[in-house]
Design an enzyme around this catalytic site. Structure first.
Site, mmCIF file in Angstrom:
data_model
loop_
_atom_site.group_PDB
_atom_site.id
_atom_site.type_symbol
_atom_site.label_atom_id
_atom_site.label_comp_id
_atom_site.label_asym_id
_atom_site.label_seq_id
_atom_site.Cartn_x
_atom_site.Cartn_y
_atom_site.Cartn_z
ATOM 1 N N PHE A 295 -9.405 1.665 -11.040
ATOM 2 C CA PHE A 295 -9.290 0.704 -12.133
ATOM 3 C C PHE A 295 -7.946 0.755 -12.847
ATOM 4 C CE2 PHE A 295 -13.712 0.022 -11.380
ATOM 5 C CZ PHE A 295 -13.844 -1.328 -11.664
ATOM 6 N N ARG B 76 -13.990 1.852 8.683
ATOM 7 C CA ARG B 76 -14.148 0.602 7.913
ATOM 8 C C ARG B 76 -12.860 -0.182 7.698
ATOM 9 N NH1 ARG B 76 -13.431 4.917 5.311
ATOM 10 N NH2 ARG B 76 -12.173 4.996 3.436
ATOM 11 N N VAL C 56 2.014 0.735 -6.824
ATOM 12 C CA VAL C 56 2.279 -0.258 -7.865
ATOM 13 C C VAL C 56 2.342 0.437 -9.218
ATOM 14 C CG1 VAL C 56 1.536 -2.426 -8.894
ATOM 15 C CG2 VAL C 56 0.988 -1.943 -6.512
ATOM 16 N N LYS D 198 0.036 2.367 6.153
ATOM 17 C CA LYS D 198 -0.967 1.322 6.387
ATOM 18 C C LYS D 198 -0.342 -0.065 6.505
ATOM 19 C CE LYS D 198 -4.917 3.740 4.502
ATOM 20 N NZ LYS D 198 -5.996 3.764 3.492
ATOM 21 N N CYS E 269 -14.961 5.840 -3.411
ATOM 22 C CA CYS E 269 -15.359 6.030 -2.021
ATOM 23 C C CYS E 269 -15.214 7.469 -1.598
ATOM 24 C CB CYS E 269 -14.475 5.226 -1.096
ATOM 25 S SG CYS E 269 -14.605 3.519 -1.389
ATOM 26 N N ASP F 11 0.855 -1.189 0.000
ATOM 27 C CA ASP F 11 0.000 0.000 0.000
ATOM 28 C C ASP F 11 0.885 1.231 0.000
ATOM 29 O OD1 ASP F 11 -3.166 0.694 0.835
ATOM 30 O OD2 ASP F 11 -1.718 2.266 1.325
ATOM 31 N N ASP G 115 -8.488 0.731 -4.969
ATOM 32 C CA ASP G 115 -9.696 1.550 -5.083
ATOM 33 C C ASP G 115 -9.782 2.214 -6.453
ATOM 34 O OD1 ASP G 115 -7.635 3.322 -4.975
ATOM 35 O OD2 ASP G 115 -8.376 4.453 -3.247
ATOM 36 N N CYS H 27 -5.540 -10.871 -22.399
ATOM 37 C CA CYS H 27 -5.577 -12.333 -22.414
ATOM 38 C C CYS H 27 -5.612 -12.901 -23.820
ATOM 39 C CB CYS H 27 -6.729 -12.856 -21.551
ATOM 40 S SG CYS H 27 -8.362 -12.455 -22.167
#
Ligand SMILES: [Zn+2]
Length: 347
Positions: free
Chosen positions: A137, A76, A115, A91, A191, A65, A135, A252
């Site tokens: 795409f 949460r 990443v 984190k 979020c 992270d 969080d 793929c």
């Protein structure tokens, strides 16, 4: 690892309920203890997944992270507490500490990093499985590409508001996330713009965790097919068939893995949606001690071994990470962020 008789009997006790579950049993438990699982993103989904994995006795858990714990996470993100906020712990550092209290037998590799196309292959090296706790795409497609390139199953999950989705993508067997998304790439709510309630995240992350256990113990017949979509406030559930693998899918089908091409993996300067934050991926590592000495002349500082936080006279805040990343908080304007970066960090 060779366990003493005492340790073996402790482990039998620790995992007794899980081993009594026939599809897992003793042999499944051994496979779990031999597995290496990577969880990318240690927010709400990631903390729940990592908690399940550690309690189940996964051999090696690699958690990745880029962020640190903030007060708005506590509602949460199940592994964190108020002390993590006060200490400004990254984190993964806070999670590693908590997971160590939960199950000291699990090897937890904590990596404070964003990443990117450049580091993705290294970050998933040796993994039996990659679980999505991210969080956005852009990172998910990057993980999808690296997993399909290396033949590693990828378990996607996402939740916003009271709605969540999850699917299992297995190279050579199913289509991939890019087939599912088609040409466009998501965008949409996050979020940070529409909020999220914690039960939906727990449910989605738990569904990801159970698919991980099935895969690890080899229960291929039980593996859930399709894309599950859940809305828990009005209670609606849909299980959609995954589309067939597209022949011209760049991942793929054509095996071009576009997100792994340099420059496509989220480097440079990006606005973190809805958070009034710009992330700038510097090209070199930062010497935090040196930077603290430099910034102390003009800024109020807070620091720990992992990061340095500076309140600028202009009002914005800089958060510097040793890997070279800098968060500019208090603006979403890329030019403004870059100019503050140049002024205080240098190019
Ligand atoms: Zn595909």
């Amino acid at each position: 690892m060779v366990l003493s008789l005492d340790e073996q009997s402790n482990n039998r006790e620790r995992y007794s309920r899980q081993m009594l579950f026939p599809p897992i049993g003793v042999s499944g438990q051994q496979k779990i203890e031999a597995a290496t699982v990577v969880v990318v993103g240690m927010g709400a989904l990631g903390t729940v997944i990592a908690n399940h994995m550690a309690r189940a006795g996964i051999g090696t858990l690699r958690i990745i992270d880029r962020d640190y714990v903030e007060r708005s996470n506590l509602q949460r993100q199940m592994l964190y507490d108020e002390d993590d906020v006060l200490q400004v712990r990254p984190k993964v550092v806070a999670a590693q500490r908590k997971l160590g209290f939960i199950n000291a037998d699990v090897t937890v590799e904590a990596i404070v990093s964003h990443v990117t196309a450049e580091n993705a292959e290294e970050l998933v090296a040796g993994a039996d499985l990659v679980l999505d706790g991210t969080d956005n795409f852009q990172t998910r497609l990057l993980l999808n590409d690296v997993c399909f390139k290396r033949g590693i199953p990828f378990i996607y999950g996402g939740a916003v508001s009271s709605h969540g989705m999850t699917a299992v993508f297995i190279p050579g067997q199913t289509s991939c996330l890019r087939c599912l998304l088609g040409a466009g790439d998501s965008g949409g709510d996050t979020c940070d713009t529409v909020g999220v309630i914690s039960p939906i995240v727990d449910i989605i992350a738990s569904l990801q965790a159970v698919e991980a256990l099935k895969f690890i113990v080899g229960a291929t017949g039980a593996q859930r097919q399709g894309l599950l979509s859940l809305e828990i406030w009005q209670h609606q559930m849909m299980d959609l068939k995954l589309p067939p693998a597209r022949e011209n899918c760049p991942t793929c089908g054509l095996r071009q893995f576009p997100s792994l091409q340099a420059g496509n993996g989220g480097g440079g300067a990006v606005t973190l949606c809805g958070r009034e934050t710009v992330q700038i991926s510097g090209s070199r590592a930062l010497d935090l001690e040196h930077m603290a000495a430099k910034l102390a002349r003009s800024c109020e500082l807070q620091r720990n071994p992992y990061l340095l936080k500076a309140l600028l006279p202009e009002g914005e805040r800089l958060v510097l990470f040793a890997d070279g990343r800098v968060l500019v908080q208090g603006t979403e304007d890329l030019d403004r962020a870059q100019s503050l970066y140049d002024r205080y960090i240098g190019s």
